[in-house]
Scaffold this motif. Structure first.
Motif, PDB file in Angstrom:
ATOM      1  N   THR A 169       0.869  -1.185   0.000  1.00 29.35           N
ATOM      2  CA  THR A 169       0.000   0.000   0.000  1.00 29.35           C
ATOM      3  C   THR A 169       0.907   1.237   0.000  1.00 29.35           C
ATOM      4  O   THR A 169       1.879   1.300   0.747  1.00 29.35           O
ATOM      5  N   ILE A 170       0.579   2.179  -0.872  1.00 26.98           N
ATOM      6  CA  ILE A 170       1.403   3.396  -0.990  1.00 26.98           C
ATOM      7  C   ILE A 170       0.646   4.543  -0.327  1.00 26.98           C
ATOM      8  O   ILE A 170      -0.557   4.727  -0.586  1.00 26.98           O
ATOM      9  N   ILE A 171       1.353   5.295   0.502  1.00 25.22           N
ATOM     10  CA  ILE A 171       0.686   6.359   1.267  1.00 25.22           C
ATOM     11  C   ILE A 171       1.296   7.715   0.909  1.00 25.22           C
ATOM     12  O   ILE A 171       2.526   7.867   0.902  1.00 25.22           O
ATOM     13  N   PHE A 172       0.412   8.669   0.632  1.00 24.21           N
ATOM     14  CA  PHE A 172       0.856  10.050   0.374  1.00 24.21           C
ATOM     15  C   PHE A 172       0.152  10.995   1.335  1.00 24.21           C
ATOM     16  O   PHE A 172      -0.998  10.749   1.722  1.00 24.21           O
ATOM     17  N   TYR A 173       0.821  12.095   1.665  1.00 21.53           N
ATOM     18  CA  TYR A 173       0.119  13.211   2.278  1.00 21.53           C
ATOM     19  C   TYR A 173      -0.436  14.063   1.138  1.00 21.53           C
ATOM     20  O   TYR A 173       0.180  14.172   0.070  1.00 21.53           O
ATOM     21  N   GLU A 174      -1.604  14.658   1.370  1.00 23.43           N
ATOM     22  CA  GLU A 174      -2.260  15.400   0.299  1.00 23.43           C
ATOM     23  C   GLU A 174      -2.965  16.619   0.876  1.00 23.43           C
ATOM     24  O   GLU A 174      -3.226  16.670   2.086  1.00 23.43           O
ATOM     25  N   THR A 175      -3.234  17.587  -0.002  1.00 29.71           N
ATOM     26  CA  THR A 175      -3.983  18.760   0.461  1.00 29.71           C
ATOM     27  C   THR A 175      -5.331  18.766  -0.263  1.00 29.71           C
ATOM     28  O   THR A 175      -5.444  18.236  -1.379  1.00 29.71           O
ATOM     29  N   ALA A 176      -6.327  19.388   0.362  1.00 29.83           N
ATOM     30  CA  ALA A 176      -7.672  19.389  -0.220  1.00 29.83           C
ATOM     31  C   ALA A 176      -7.696  20.005  -1.621  1.00 29.83           C
ATOM     32  O   ALA A 176      -8.296  19.431  -2.533  1.00 29.83           O
ATOM     33  N   ALA A 198      -8.405   9.453   3.476  1.00 32.80           N
ATOM     34  CA  ALA A 198      -8.657   9.624   4.917  1.00 32.80           C
ATOM     35  C   ALA A 198      -8.555  11.117   5.206  1.00 32.80           C
ATOM     36  O   ALA A 198      -7.493  11.711   5.030  1.00 32.80           O
ATOM     37  N   ARG A 199      -9.662  11.695   5.614  1.00 33.62           N
ATOM     38  CA  ARG A 199      -9.724  13.162   5.720  1.00 33.62           C
ATOM     39  C   ARG A 199     -10.018  13.581   7.155  1.00 33.62           C
ATOM     40  O   ARG A 199     -10.808  12.916   7.843  1.00 33.62           O
ATOM     41  N   GLU A 200      -9.383  14.639   7.607  1.00 31.62           N
ATOM     42  CA  GLU A 200      -9.675  15.223   8.920  1.00 31.62           C
ATOM     43  C   GLU A 200      -9.615  14.185  10.051  1.00 31.62           C
ATOM     44  O   GLU A 200     -10.494  14.136  10.920  1.00 31.62           O
ATOM     45  N   LEU A 201      -8.573  13.365  10.016  1.00 33.38           N
ATOM     46  CA  LEU A 201      -8.435  12.304  11.021  1.00 33.38           C
ATOM     47  C   LEU A 201      -8.445  12.865  12.437  1.00 33.38           C
ATOM     48  O   LEU A 201      -7.794  13.885  12.710  1.00 33.38           O
ATOM     49  N   THR A 202      -9.161  12.197  13.293  1.00 29.79           N
ATOM     50  CA  THR A 202      -9.303  12.519  14.728  1.00 29.79           C
ATOM     51  C   THR A 202     -10.109  13.798  14.978  1.00 29.79           C
ATOM     52  O   THR A 202     -10.251  14.216  16.126  1.00 29.79           O
ATOM     53  N   LYS A 203     -10.602  14.443  13.918  1.00 37.04           N
ATOM     54  CA  LYS A 203     -11.349  15.697  14.112  1.00 37.04           C
ATOM     55  C   LYS A 203     -12.843  15.438  13.951  1.00 37.04           C
ATOM     56  O   LYS A 203     -13.266  14.341  13.575  1.00 37.04           O
ATOM     57  N   LEU A 204     -13.616  16.501  14.144  1.00 38.39           N
ATOM     58  CA  LEU A 204     -15.081  16.396  14.121  1.00 38.39           C
ATOM     59  C   LEU A 204     -15.592  15.788  12.817  1.00 38.39           C
ATOM     60  O   LEU A 204     -16.499  14.961  12.814  1.00 38.39           O
ATOM     61  N   HIS A 205     -15.001  16.197  11.693  1.00 38.72           N
ATOM     62  CA  HIS A 205     -15.523  15.743  10.402  1.00 38.72           C
ATOM     63  C   HIS A 205     -14.655  14.644   9.789  1.00 38.72           C
ATOM     64  O   HIS A 205     -14.521  14.570   8.572  1.00 38.72           O
ATOM     65  N   HIS A 223     -18.717  16.700  -3.908  1.00 33.85           N
ATOM     66  CA  HIS A 223     -18.544  17.070  -2.501  1.00 33.85           C
ATOM     67  C   HIS A 223     -17.125  17.601  -2.317  1.00 33.85           C
ATOM     68  O   HIS A 223     -16.238  16.855  -1.865  1.00 33.85           O
ATOM     69  N   PRO A 224     -16.871  18.865  -2.693  1.00 29.43           N
ATOM     70  CA  PRO A 224     -15.489  19.376  -2.648  1.00 29.43           C
ATOM     71  C   PRO A 224     -14.837  19.156  -1.285  1.00 29.43           C
ATOM     72  O   PRO A 224     -15.417  19.494  -0.252  1.00 29.43           O
ATOM     73  N   PRO A 225     -13.630  18.538  -1.303  1.00 23.71           N
ATOM     74  CA  PRO A 225     -12.994  18.183  -0.031  1.00 23.71           C
ATOM     75  C   PRO A 225     -12.450  19.404   0.701  1.00 23.71           C
ATOM     76  O   PRO A 225     -12.055  20.378   0.080  1.00 23.71           O
ATOM     77  N   LYS A 226     -12.442  19.283   2.025  1.00 23.83           N
ATOM     78  CA  LYS A 226     -11.837  20.339   2.861  1.00 23.83           C
ATOM     79  C   LYS A 226     -10.915  19.647   3.850  1.00 23.83           C
ATOM     80  O   LYS A 226     -11.092  18.468   4.148  1.00 23.83           O
ATOM     81  N   GLY A 227      -9.988  20.429   4.412  1.00 21.29           N
ATOM     82  CA  GLY A 227      -9.195  19.915   5.533  1.00 21.29           C
ATOM     83  C   GLY A 227      -7.973  19.131   5.099  1.00 21.29           C
ATOM     84  O   GLY A 227      -7.494  19.243   3.971  1.00 21.29           O
ATOM     85  N   GLU A 228      -7.470  18.311   6.020  1.00 18.00           N
ATOM     86  CA  GLU A 228      -6.203  17.598   5.808  1.00 18.00           C
ATOM     87  C   GLU A 228      -6.491  16.163   5.357  1.00 18.00           C
ATOM     88  O   GLU A 228      -7.459  15.545   5.796  1.00 18.00           O
ATOM     89  N   ILE A 229      -5.579  15.664   4.513  1.00 19.22           N
ATOM     90  CA  ILE A 229      -5.883  14.402   3.829  1.00 19.22           C
ATOM     91  C   ILE A 229      -4.679  13.468   3.772  1.00 19.22           C
ATOM     92  O   ILE A 229      -3.555  13.896   3.493  1.00 19.22           O
ATOM     93  N   VAL A 230      -4.944  12.178   4.011  1.00 19.49           N
ATOM     94  CA  VAL A 230      -3.971  11.130   3.691  1.00 19.49           C
ATOM     95  C   VAL A 230      -4.577  10.326   2.540  1.00 19.49           C
ATOM     96  O   VAL A 230      -5.742   9.919   2.609  1.00 19.49           O
TER      97      VAL A 230
END
Ligand code: SAM
Length: 287
Positions: A169-176, A198-205, A223-230
């Motif tokens: 499995t290949i993992i990248f950090y990404e921005t919305a 995986a978006r907004e990990l550990t947060k409300l959304h 559904h345009p993405p917001k926040g932090e993303i893996v």
């Protein structure tokens, strides 16, 4: 050489001099370890990416310490001063969020400490790539973390082609703002691979969305993405096309596609018979 840190968060002893690499939360402030709080309480000062961000965390913990801005591109002299101060002082290194050094500053500092014989220890904790991997449910017996994808189209496609044959499995950090472009590129280079966002990990959304690249492009366009993303890419398909996996792929494709399109996509991805998949997709729609 490593420094020892008591697991007792109430201890008031001073710490041995050296560098303490301290992981901090990636969103939910509850995700800080007892040991991290203990080190931040007892250290002589904190080297951090942004004094405002770390100042807020310290305030939340009810702590007040000297904060020094640090990044790996700071003047060599500044780093030398910081390192030599660790002969007498215990310095914590934190980043804005998560584990220092993981796509964050600290690599040079750790190496300079080692070269100077300064004791270094780590206080592990939250890390977005591990949180994303575990939440995704993608195979995790082997994984490769590849940092951020390049922002230019050709470089991004080249980077994807480079990892295409890796059996992991290949993992990248990404921005919305860049997610959809990256998913489109994955759709071009690796159309059959299962993806997790995986978006907004550990947060409300917090959100985990899995599917094939084209289906995810369709979803995030609506559904345009917001926040932090893996962003995670599952291993090459032969590695995981059990009957259960095929069913899961079909369910996910049906989230965004018509049964005929979903069947075609999963047939391409798995080599399974398209007509049989179409019949199963129609059944699923009725279930
Ligand atoms: N050192 C950090 C760690 O341990 O995860 C990563 C720092 S890197 C500069 C920041 C990137 O991590 C973000 O752009 C995003 O890709 C990822 N990230 C950080 N927090 C996240 C979260 N709560 N949910 C999803 N991704 C996150």
């Amino acid at each position: 050489m490593a420094v020892r840190v008591s697991a007792d968060a109430s201890s008031s002893q001073t710490l041995d001099p050296g560098l303490y690499i301290v992981a901090t939360p990636i969103g939910n402030l509850g995700d800080i370890t007892l040991r991290a709080v203990d080190v931040l309480r007892r250290c002589d000062g904190v080297a951090c990416e942004d004094t405002r961000v770390t100042g807020k965390l310290m305030k939340h913990l009810g702590l007040s310490k000297p904060l020094w801005r640090y990044n790996d591109h700071s003047e060599h002299r500044d780093r030398e001063r910081l390192v030599s101060s660790m002969r007498e002082r215990a310095i914590a290194l934190v980043s804005d969020a998560g584990t220092p050094l993981v796509s964050d500053p600290g690599y040079r500092l750790v190496n300079d400490c080692r070269a100077e014989g300064i004791p270094v220890t780590v206080i592990p904790g939250a890390c977005a790539l591990i949180a994303g991997l575990t939440l995704s449910g993608l195979p995790n017996d082997r994984f490769l973390f590849a940092g951020f994808l390049p922002s230019k189209d050709k470089a991004r496609r080249d980077a994807l082609a480079e990892v295409a044959d890796i059996d992991a499995t290949i993992i990248f950090y990404e921005t919305a703002p860049r997610l959809i472009k990256s998913l489109i590129a994955i759709g071009e280079v690796l159309p059959e691979r299962e993806i997790a966002v995986a978006r907004e990990l550990t947060k409300l959304h917090e959100e985990l969305r899995r599917g094939l690249p084209h289906g995810l492009v369709a979803w995030f366009e609506k559904h345009p993405p917001k926040g932090e993303i893996v962003l995670l890419i599952g291993p090459p398909v032969e590695m995981h096309s059990s009957q259960a996996d095929i069913e899961a792929l079909l369910w996910e494709a049906l989230d965004t596609l018509k049964p005929s399109q979903a069947a075609a996509q999963v047939a391409r991805a798995t080599g399974e018979d398209r007509k049989a998949l179409y019949a199963r997709a129609l059944e699923m729609r009725r279930e």
